[in-house]
Design a protein around this motif. Structure first.
Motif, PDB file in Angstrom:
ATOM      1  N   VAL A 185       0.848  -1.194   0.000  1.00 23.06           N
ATOM      2  CA  VAL A 185       0.000   0.000   0.000  1.00 23.06           C
ATOM      3  C   VAL A 185       0.884   1.245   0.000  1.00 23.06           C
ATOM      4  CG1 VAL A 185      -1.619   1.363   1.406  1.00 23.06           C
ATOM      5  CG2 VAL A 185      -2.020  -1.094   1.059  1.00 23.06           C
ATOM      6  N   ILE A 186       1.913   1.231   0.836  1.00 17.41           N
ATOM      7  CA  ILE A 186       2.845   2.363   0.894  1.00 17.41           C
ATOM      8  C   ILE A 186       3.558   2.545  -0.448  1.00 17.41           C
ATOM      9  CG2 ILE A 186       4.969   3.210   1.980  1.00 17.41           C
ATOM     10  CD1 ILE A 186       4.071   1.731   4.524  1.00 17.41           C
ATOM     11  N   GLY A 187       3.861   1.405  -1.088  1.00 15.45           N
ATOM     12  CA  GLY A 187       4.551   1.465  -2.381  1.00 15.45           C
ATOM     13  C   GLY A 187       3.737   2.180  -3.451  1.00 15.45           C
ATOM     14  N   ILE A 188       2.426   2.253  -3.247  1.00 11.57           N
ATOM     15  CA  ILE A 188       1.568   2.957  -4.213  1.00 11.57           C
ATOM     16  C   ILE A 188       1.175   4.349  -3.708  1.00 11.57           C
ATOM     17  CG2 ILE A 188      -0.641   2.903  -5.463  1.00 11.57           C
ATOM     18  CD1 ILE A 188      -0.495  -0.185  -5.321  1.00 11.57           C
ATOM     19  N   TRP A 189       0.748   4.407  -2.434  1.00 15.14           N
ATOM     20  CA  TRP A 189       0.189   5.668  -1.954  1.00 15.14           C
ATOM     21  C   TRP A 189       1.064   6.370  -0.909  1.00 15.14           C
ATOM     22  CZ3 TRP A 189      -2.980   1.287  -2.668  1.00 15.14           C
ATOM     23  CH2 TRP A 189      -3.878   1.382  -3.742  1.00 15.14           C
ATOM     24  N   GLY A 190       2.249   5.793  -0.683  1.00 15.11           N
ATOM     25  CA  GLY A 190       3.111   6.364   0.360  1.00 15.11           C
ATOM     26  C   GLY A 190       3.696   7.712  -0.027  1.00 15.11           C
ATOM     27  N   ASP A 191       4.054   8.462   0.973  1.00 14.67           N
ATOM     28  CA  ASP A 191       4.667   9.780   0.763  1.00 14.67           C
ATOM     29  C   ASP A 191       6.146   9.586   0.418  1.00 14.67           C
ATOM     30  OD1 ASP A 191       5.922  12.212   0.991  1.00 14.67           O
ATOM     31  OD2 ASP A 191       4.880  12.797   2.830  1.00 14.67           O
ATOM     32  N   PRO A 192       6.563  10.018  -0.782  1.00 21.32           N
ATOM     33  CA  PRO A 192       7.956   9.785  -1.202  1.00 21.32           C
ATOM     34  C   PRO A 192       8.965  10.342  -0.199  1.00 21.32           C
ATOM     35  CG  PRO A 192       6.672  10.810  -2.965  1.00 21.32           C
ATOM     36  CD  PRO A 192       5.800  10.791  -1.760  1.00 21.32           C
ATOM     37  N   ARG A 193       8.597  11.409   0.523  1.00 24.63           N
ATOM     38  CA  ARG A 193       9.550  11.966   1.484  1.00 24.63           C
ATOM     39  C   ARG A 193       9.779  11.007   2.647  1.00 24.63           C
ATOM     40  NH1 ARG A 193       6.358  17.412   2.275  1.00 24.63           N
ATOM     41  NH2 ARG A 193       4.805  15.777   2.008  1.00 24.63           N
ATOM     42  N   ARG A 194       8.805  10.134   2.913  1.00 20.48           N
ATOM     43  CA  ARG A 194       8.968   9.180   4.012  1.00 20.48           C
ATOM     44  C   ARG A 194       9.466   7.826   3.524  1.00 20.48           C
ATOM     45  NH1 ARG A 194       4.807  10.647   8.699  1.00 20.48           N
ATOM     46  NH2 ARG A 194       6.378   9.385   9.724  1.00 20.48           N
ATOM     47  N   THR A 195       9.047   7.434   2.310  1.00 17.26           N
ATOM     48  CA  THR A 195       9.435   6.098   1.840  1.00 17.26           C
ATOM     49  C   THR A 195      10.839   6.089   1.235  1.00 17.26           C
ATOM     50  OG1 THR A 195       8.538   6.472  -0.369  1.00 17.26           O
ATOM     51  CG2 THR A 195       7.035   5.548   1.254  1.00 17.26           C
ATOM     52  N   GLY A 196      11.315   7.254   0.797  1.00 19.50           N
ATOM     53  CA  GLY A 196      12.630   7.296   0.142  1.00 19.50           C
ATOM     54  C   GLY A 196      12.587   6.801  -1.299  1.00 19.50           C
ATOM     55  N   LYS A 202       3.337  -6.341  -9.864  1.00 22.04           N
ATOM     56  CA  LYS A 202       2.070  -6.971  -9.500  1.00 22.04           C
ATOM     57  C   LYS A 202       2.029  -7.171  -7.991  1.00 22.04           C
ATOM     58  CE  LYS A 202       1.550  -9.118 -13.993  1.00 22.04           C
ATOM     59  NZ  LYS A 202       2.955  -9.253 -14.456  1.00 22.04           N
ATOM     60  N   SER A 203       2.007  -6.052  -7.280  1.00 26.50           N
ATOM     61  CA  SER A 203       1.935  -6.123  -5.822  1.00 26.50           C
ATOM     62  C   SER A 203       0.533  -6.578  -5.415  1.00 26.50           C
ATOM     63  CB  SER A 203       2.288  -4.772  -5.218  1.00 26.50           C
ATOM     64  OG  SER A 203       1.328  -3.807  -5.588  1.00 26.50           O
ATOM     65  N   LEU A 204       0.354  -6.888  -4.147  1.00 28.82           N
ATOM     66  CA  LEU A 204      -0.916  -7.476  -3.719  1.00 28.82           C
ATOM     67  C   LEU A 204      -2.133  -6.584  -3.995  1.00 28.82           C
ATOM     68  CD1 LEU A 204       0.428  -9.175  -0.469  1.00 28.82           C
ATOM     69  CD2 LEU A 204      -0.529 -10.368  -2.454  1.00 28.82           C
ATOM     70  N   PRO A 205      -2.089  -5.277  -3.703  1.00 26.33           N
ATOM     71  CA  PRO A 205      -3.271  -4.463  -4.021  1.00 26.33           C
ATOM     72  C   PRO A 205      -3.556  -4.443  -5.524  1.00 26.33           C
ATOM     73  CG  PRO A 205      -1.715  -3.237  -2.635  1.00 26.33           C
ATOM     74  CD  PRO A 205      -1.041  -4.508  -3.029  1.00 26.33           C
ATOM     75  N   VAL A 206      -2.497  -4.466  -6.333  1.00 17.21           N
ATOM     76  CA  VAL A 206      -2.685  -4.451  -7.786  1.00 17.21           C
ATOM     77  C   VAL A 206      -3.341  -5.752  -8.244  1.00 17.21           C
ATOM     78  CG1 VAL A 206      -1.457  -4.488 -10.003  1.00 17.21           C
ATOM     79  CG2 VAL A 206      -0.822  -2.814  -8.245  1.00 17.21           C
ATOM     80  N   GLY A 228     -10.916  -1.426  -5.853  1.00 17.61           N
ATOM     81  CA  GLY A 228     -10.995  -1.995  -4.505  1.00 17.61           C
ATOM     82  C   GLY A 228      -9.685  -2.547  -3.974  1.00 17.61           C
ATOM     83  N   GLY A 229      -8.589  -2.318  -4.690  1.00 22.65           N
ATOM     84  CA  GLY A 229      -7.305  -2.901  -4.268  1.00 22.65           C
ATOM     85  C   GLY A 229      -6.791  -2.353  -2.948  1.00 22.65           C
ATOM     86  N   ARG A 230      -7.015  -1.043  -2.732  1.00 21.75           N
ATOM     87  CA  ARG A 230      -6.509  -0.436  -1.503  1.00 21.75           C
ATOM     88  C   ARG A 230      -7.299  -0.924  -0.291  1.00 21.75           C
ATOM     89  NH1 ARG A 230      -5.175   6.003  -0.875  1.00 21.75           N
ATOM     90  NH2 ARG A 230      -4.050   5.851   1.086  1.00 21.75           N
ATOM     91  N   ASP A 231      -8.608  -0.911  -0.412  1.00 17.41           N
ATOM     92  CA  ASP A 231      -9.441  -1.371   0.706  1.00 17.41           C
ATOM     93  C   ASP A 231      -9.178  -2.842   1.008  1.00 17.41           C
ATOM     94  OD1 ASP A 231     -10.540   1.086   0.990  1.00 17.41           O
ATOM     95  OD2 ASP A 231     -12.406   0.634  -0.092  1.00 17.41           O
ATOM     96  N   TRP A 232      -9.105  -3.644  -0.065  1.00 15.72           N
ATOM     97  CA  TRP A 232      -8.879  -5.063   0.130  1.00 15.72           C
ATOM     98  C   TRP A 232      -7.579  -5.284   0.920  1.00 15.72           C
ATOM     99  CZ3 TRP A 232      -4.637  -7.939  -1.306  1.00 15.72           C
ATOM    100  CH2 TRP A 232      -4.728  -9.314  -1.085  1.00 15.72           C
ATOM    101  N   ALA A 233      -6.517  -4.582   0.516  1.00 14.71           N
ATOM    102  CA  ALA A 233      -5.222  -4.774   1.178  1.00 14.71           C
ATOM    103  C   ALA A 233      -5.316  -4.378   2.641  1.00 14.71           C
ATOM    104  CB  ALA A 233      -4.148  -3.961   0.464  1.00 14.71           C
ATOM    105  N   GLN A 234      -6.039  -3.293   2.916  1.00 20.84           N
ATOM    106  CA  GLN A 234      -6.115  -2.864   4.316  1.00 20.84           C
ATOM    107  C   GLN A 234      -6.954  -3.810   5.169  1.00 20.84           C
ATOM    108  OE1 GLN A 234      -6.860   1.217   3.365  1.00 20.84           O
ATOM    109  NE2 GLN A 234      -4.771   1.835   3.928  1.00 20.84           N
TER     110      GLN A 234
END
Lengths: 341, 341
Positions: B225-236, B248-252, B296-302
């Motif tokens: 989830v972070i890999g898609i919607w994460g803040d680049p300043r925090r994820t690097g 093909k990450s899990l939410p995808v 629904g990928g984001r909700d499903w993952a969460q």
């Protein structure tokens, strides 16, 4: 040779059941690598190599502990063979070698990733076999085999690094140290594991390790001689293949460091890639081989091999003084070093 | 976080002395990979990662066996960290990844061969540490860790294979199985090893393994989830880097298999390499992320992550019923899964 066939017979069931336990992709790659499957997954009659290392484990165990020790050491023998094959899979990827045991190498068939993963899995299987072996020697054997893996990696690194350097920058001592790490270490470890499973003393375990190392170095020296002067019909490789690849094998390094006029000629030949020297292939191979010979590389290798074999015999006599018990190991050492040129 | 820093403090001396024991080239590559040396061999302050796996070993040991078990499990914790880093070294070679922990990956600095060899050596070191550990649990731990290596290899293979397949050919169950093998297995193994060193019952060892696996899967889901919607300043990492790489990450995969109109749109976007769809980079990233979300990928993952965490808590409560003993493991599980998006 009967000792090798007997070892294959003992070890193959253990080896195959270990490999069959792997998940799909690694199982397929490993079964192909061992020659038990074709690339399409159909069964093959198999050419899993000569089984010298497992034969050394079993024969060393029997020499020091009789038939019960031999029987107990089957898993250790399989573990050593798994480690050997893990390094072959990875070395072929790193060296971009395309042929192994007369077949295309695993990475050429399944790709680098699957070959690397299959190798990783074979190392894990090897150490798992020992960890699951209830024999009292299994833990010491695992520690020794793991330490040997590090030495094998160091040998492979030294080999690759040496091949990249210029002819004048490679010393004979480091070439010998490389061969000991790359070839001697695992043959020594095989013998040491057999001794451990026989409940041998610490001294005898070390003597057996030294026996295997020295015999291994003799084997490598002879193998290098065959790589230059061997009959292609018997070696399965084109004549002078090692020379064509500009390989810094032991006779070549001995020749290059001999300080003779032939050494200078050899260095000059080696500086130009094979086929770019304006000579016909056969002529170039013949001239290069002659330079190695005239610089004393061939004689040096044969004297060194004999010397190493003598040392191996001394170590063997220390650990196994009774000739009748030492017979199998002696026969194996002679077999690996007397492959006809 | 204090638990992780404490684990680093306990494990680092063991880890460093194991790595310092390696021969030259592999030592250099490993010290670089762990962030303890720069590429030129000069000392670096180090960024050896978050030490989640060794922290799980030590915290699990303490939860089930108190401080003495924690102390006894330091080698096992180092072994798990060595295995983790061996897989990182090899995965980076196979995936051609160029950045790891904000630095160029080892293969980009030292070449494929040295990175492969360093990885091989780290696996051997890990199993050697356990083989040389006199603790009564060390043999069972070695067998378990070796079996885990095979599972990690299978996970890496499945990951690579999935990435090569078309969008319509990847199922959600196999994506979850892949994540369990690639990420869950070693977190589970870490917890199981801690339990083994605490002398836990077979059932408790398995419950701890399941706790680590479920928490590991929750971790992977959140990470995706972070890999898609994460803040680049925090994820690097750049925003939407996983989407740009068409990962093909899990939410995808959840989105692609949802049967919604957004799934079809996402599949269409994924079929064209990033940057070739005639859109500006930001627009393409935003549209792709929106499609995953609308499908629904984001909700499903969460929801999945929460579900996995609930299962993890159940397993933990089974093995460690006293809340005060389970506190550290709970905190670790929450830490790894609550990395802010």
């Amino acid at each position: 040779m009967a000792i090798l066939e007997r070892a294959r017979g003992s070890v193959d069931p253990e080896l195959r059941s270990a490999i069959e336990s792997l998940p799909g992709a690694m199982r397929r790659t490993a079964l192909y690598h061992f020659g038990w499957q074709h690339a399409d997954g159909s069964p093959a009659t198999g050419n899993a190599g000569k089984a010298i290392r497992p034969a050394l484990v079993l024969t060393a165990a029997e020499a020091l502990g009789g038939p019960p020790a031999r029987k107990a050491a089957v898993r250790a023998a399989a573990a050593v063979e798994l480690v050997h094959n893990f390094t072959l899979l990875h070395d072929d990827v790193m060296d971009r070698d395309t042929t192994r045991r007369h077949r295309p190498t695993a990475w050429t068939v399944f790709g680098d990733a699957d070959a690397i993963l299959a190798g990783d899995a074979l190392q894990a299987l090897a150490l798992r076999l020992l960890a699951e072996d209830p024999h009292p020697a299994s833990t010491a054997a695992a520690a020794r085999l793991a330490a040997c893996v590090v030495e094998l990696c160091e040998g492979q690194h030294a080999d690759t690094a040496m091949e990249k350097r210029a002819c004048g920058e490679v010393g004979l001592d480091e070439a010998l140290a490389m061969a000991e790490a790359k070839t001697g270490a695992l043959l020594g470890c095989a013998c040491a594991l057999g001794a451990l499973y026989a409940g041998a003393t610490r001294e005898d375990v070390e003597a057996m390790d030294a026996f295997g190392r020295e015999a291994g170095l003799a084997f490598q020296l002879i193998d290098d001689v065959i790589g230059i002067w061997g009959d292609p019909r018997r070696t399965g490789k084109p004549a002078g293949a090692d020379l064509a690849a500009r390989k810094k094998s032991l006779p070549v390094v001995a020749a290059l460091t001999s300080g003779t006029p032939a050494a200078a000629e050899l260095a000059e030949l080696y500086e130009v890639p094979y086929g770019k020297g304006g000579m016909a292939a056969e002529e170039e191979t013949a001239r290069t081989a002659l330079a190695v010979e005239q610089a004393g590389g061939r004689d040096w290798a044969q004297v060194q091999a004999a010397d190493r074999m003598a040392r191996a015999m001394q170590e063997l006599a220390r650990a196994v003084p009774e000739p009748e018990s030492a017979g199998g190991l002696l026969a194996l050492a002679e077999f690996v070093t007397r492959r006809t040129t």
